[in-house]
Design an enzyme around this catalytic site. Structure first.
Site, short mmCIF file in Angstrom:
data_model
loop_
_atom_site.label_atom_id
_atom_site.label_comp_id
_atom_site.label_asym_id
_atom_site.label_seq_id
_atom_site.Cartn_x
_atom_site.Cartn_y
_atom_site.Cartn_z
N PRO A 294 1.03 -3.64 -6.12
CA PRO A 294 0.47 -2.65 -7.05
C PRO A 294 -0.45 -1.71 -6.30
CG PRO A 294 -0.68 -4.73 -7.28
CD PRO A 294 0.39 -4.97 -6.25
N ASP A 467 -3.62 -1.73 -1.61
CA ASP A 467 -3.18 -2.78 -2.53
C ASP A 467 -4.34 -3.08 -3.48
OD1 ASP A 467 -2.39 -5.12 -3.80
OD2 ASP A 467 -1.48 -5.99 -2.00
N HIS A 468 -4.13 -2.79 -4.75
CA HIS A 468 -5.22 -2.95 -5.72
C HIS A 468 -5.57 -4.41 -5.97
CE1 HIS A 468 -8.02 -1.02 -8.30
NE2 HIS A 468 -7.28 0.05 -8.53
N ARG A 469 -4.77 -5.34 -5.44
CA ARG A 469 -5.10 -6.75 -5.59
C ARG A 469 -6.21 -7.17 -4.62
NH1 ARG A 469 0.75 -9.24 -4.54
NH2 ARG A 469 0.50 -7.74 -2.82
#
Length: 497
Positions: A294, A467-469
């Site tokens: 994401p 990576d938004h994680r």
């Protein structure tokens, strides 16, 4: 008597299971030395010259240029010791006399005594033992009705090994008369040229038992599968291009899922470019990145005037020239020291973010063979001169197709200088499984407010896809702002030198 040794395509490391023959470096009848390169192959990672661990006379070659072979498939046979007979060197495609019984890996002889030894020092991941059984090719057990085919060879342990790529002793008419009950290949395993061909059929819903292969011993080639897919799209029957005119056509293959989903208004014809080798690997990796990560992108414009002046001053002082990419890399490593969340990857099985201590910096390089991402090891421990030299070395190797799999893997962060293509901005796709990529556009004169005055300055657009994680927008924005500050005021870097 000379021993005839069979040299098989070795394990090239990094999980690679097949390679395409690009160019043969030896001919049948040539004398080769131990560890002499004999063939140039292309894998999904790089172009590699494969050395032969034996010295002697080449008696046979297996595979044509442009053909894909799985790991463990025979490459060539070499007569070691006394010179091979003229009869053994006469054939460039079949196994020489006495060579069909070879059952071991690169270290096995046709006599089975294993007394001859190679260098044992060929490639990463290469061993002299036999390849895993799952990599062996499967051959038909019978080709005619009422008459069994020649039996396979047996090694000392009783294991059965089918000689790969052996010419069929059964006439074409007998092959045409083979029983077709239960499909063209009966109930046994279907022989295909490589795992890629089997995957191509599976992904398109094609039943391989409906095909009659045009290769040796009825082996199904990639061309056979592609022809079947084209025939299924047009609703025509599938027939082998090598079959006699009187041979009945095989039953039509089932309609592939991809063809069924294709809109009726799609244009016909066109040029089809296979996604294989480096380009295929890039396509797979980018697709995986888009489906698993994401990602989000932020960007900022920065005044690079002072950075360009600092570089000019460095190069005017003598010594090796410093590249702009090296200065940007040095800025990246300093920023990653402040924001280590972006030098990480996500372990999806453990549901953990793994932060890494070392920075192995990848950089995108465009070549005639497609986009590759060489990796500078321990970039955080290098100065600008060392980074410049390593970038130059890897770029030259990339353009010449000499990068090794180790030089194309293991990156932890990627720098993409797309400004060389004359564009200002982009939204990079993260190089899976990394957590971020910094994109750098072209540096061009633009109107800019500098010290309260409107002036013409050298401006660059920086974009960060992350990576938004692994972090939120605050961390990503802080990283990008620090990079921009170093570009605008290179003296900021002095704190980390």
């Amino acid at each position: 008597m000379a021993q005839v040794l069979e040299f098989k395509l070795p394990d090239l490391g990094e999980g690679l299971t097949e390679a395409e023959i690009v160019r043969w470096l030896v001919q049948v009848g040539d004398v080769v030395a131990i560890d002499q390169p004999v063939v140039e192959v292309e894998t999904a990672k790089a172009m590699v010259e494969v050395p032969c661990p034996y010295g002697g006379v080449v008696t046979a070659r297996f595979g044509e240029e442009g053909e894909e072979l799985p790991v463990g498939a025979p490459l060539l046979t070499v007569a070691v010791g006394e010179p091979a007979s003229s009869g053994g060197a006469a054939s460039g495609t079949g196994s020489p006399s006495g060579g069909e019984g070879s059952t071991g890996g690169a270290g096995s002889s046709s006599g089975g005594d294993g007394s001859a030894e190679g260098s044992g020092n060929v490639l990463v991941g290469y061993g002299t033992g036999a390849p895993p059984a799952r990599r062996r090719r499967v051959r038909p057990t019978a080709l005619t009705s009422g008459a069994p085919a020649a039996g396979p060879a047996h090694d000392s342990a009783g294991a059965t090994t089918a000689p790969a790529r052996r010419r069929s002793a059964v006439p074409a008419a007998s092959v045409a008369a083979a029983p077709t009950s239960g499909g063209a290949h009966g109930e046994g395993p279907v022989p295909v040229i490589s795992p890629l061909v089997r995957r191509l059929a599976r992904e398109n819903g094609l039943d391989l038992r409906a095909l009659r292969g045009s290769g040796p011993d009825g082996l199904i080639l990639r061309a056979d599968v592609e022809q079947a897919l084209r025939a299924a799209q047009t609703g025509t029957a599938v027939a082998s291009p090598a079959a006699p005119a009187a041979q009945p056509a095989a039953r039509p293959a089932p309609q592939p899922a991809a063809a069924a989903a294709r809109p009726s208004s799609a244009p016909a014809g066109g040029v089809r470019v296979p996604l294989k080798g480096v380009r295929g690997a890039v396509a797979d990796k980018l697709s995986r990145s888009r489906s698993e990560i994401p990602d989000a992108t932020c960007w900022v414009d920065a005044d690079a005037t002072e950075l360009m002046r600092a570089r000019a001053a460095m190069n005017a002082a003598g010594g090796p020239k410093i590249s702009l990419l090296a200065l940007l890399a040095r800025i990246c490593t300093a920023a990653l020291a402040r924001f280590p969340e972006l030098n990480s990857y996500v372990d999806t099985d453990a549901r953990e973010v793994v932060q890494l201590d070392q920075v192995h910096l990848g950089f995108a390089a465009q070549t005639d063979r497609g986009l590759v991402v060489p990796v500078v090891r321990d970039a955080h421990a290098r100065d600008a001169e060392s980074l410049t030299a390593e970038f130059a070395r890897l770029t030259e190797a990339a353009r010449e197709g000499r990068l090794t799999p180790a030089e194309l893997t293991g990156g932890t962060f990627t720098l993409n200088n797309y400004g060389v293509f004359g564009v200002d901005g982009s939204t990079p796709i993260i190089n899976h499984p990394e957590a971020a990529m910094l994109g750098v556009g072209r540096i061009v004169p633009k109107p800019w407010v500098h010290e309260g005055e409107l002036a013409v300055r050298q401006v660059v657009q920086l974009s960060l896809t992350f990576d938004h994680r692994v972090c939120d927008g605050g961390t990503a924005g802080g990283f990008l702002r620090y990079v921009a500050d170093c570009v605008e005021q290179p003296a900021v870097l002095l704190r980390t030198l």
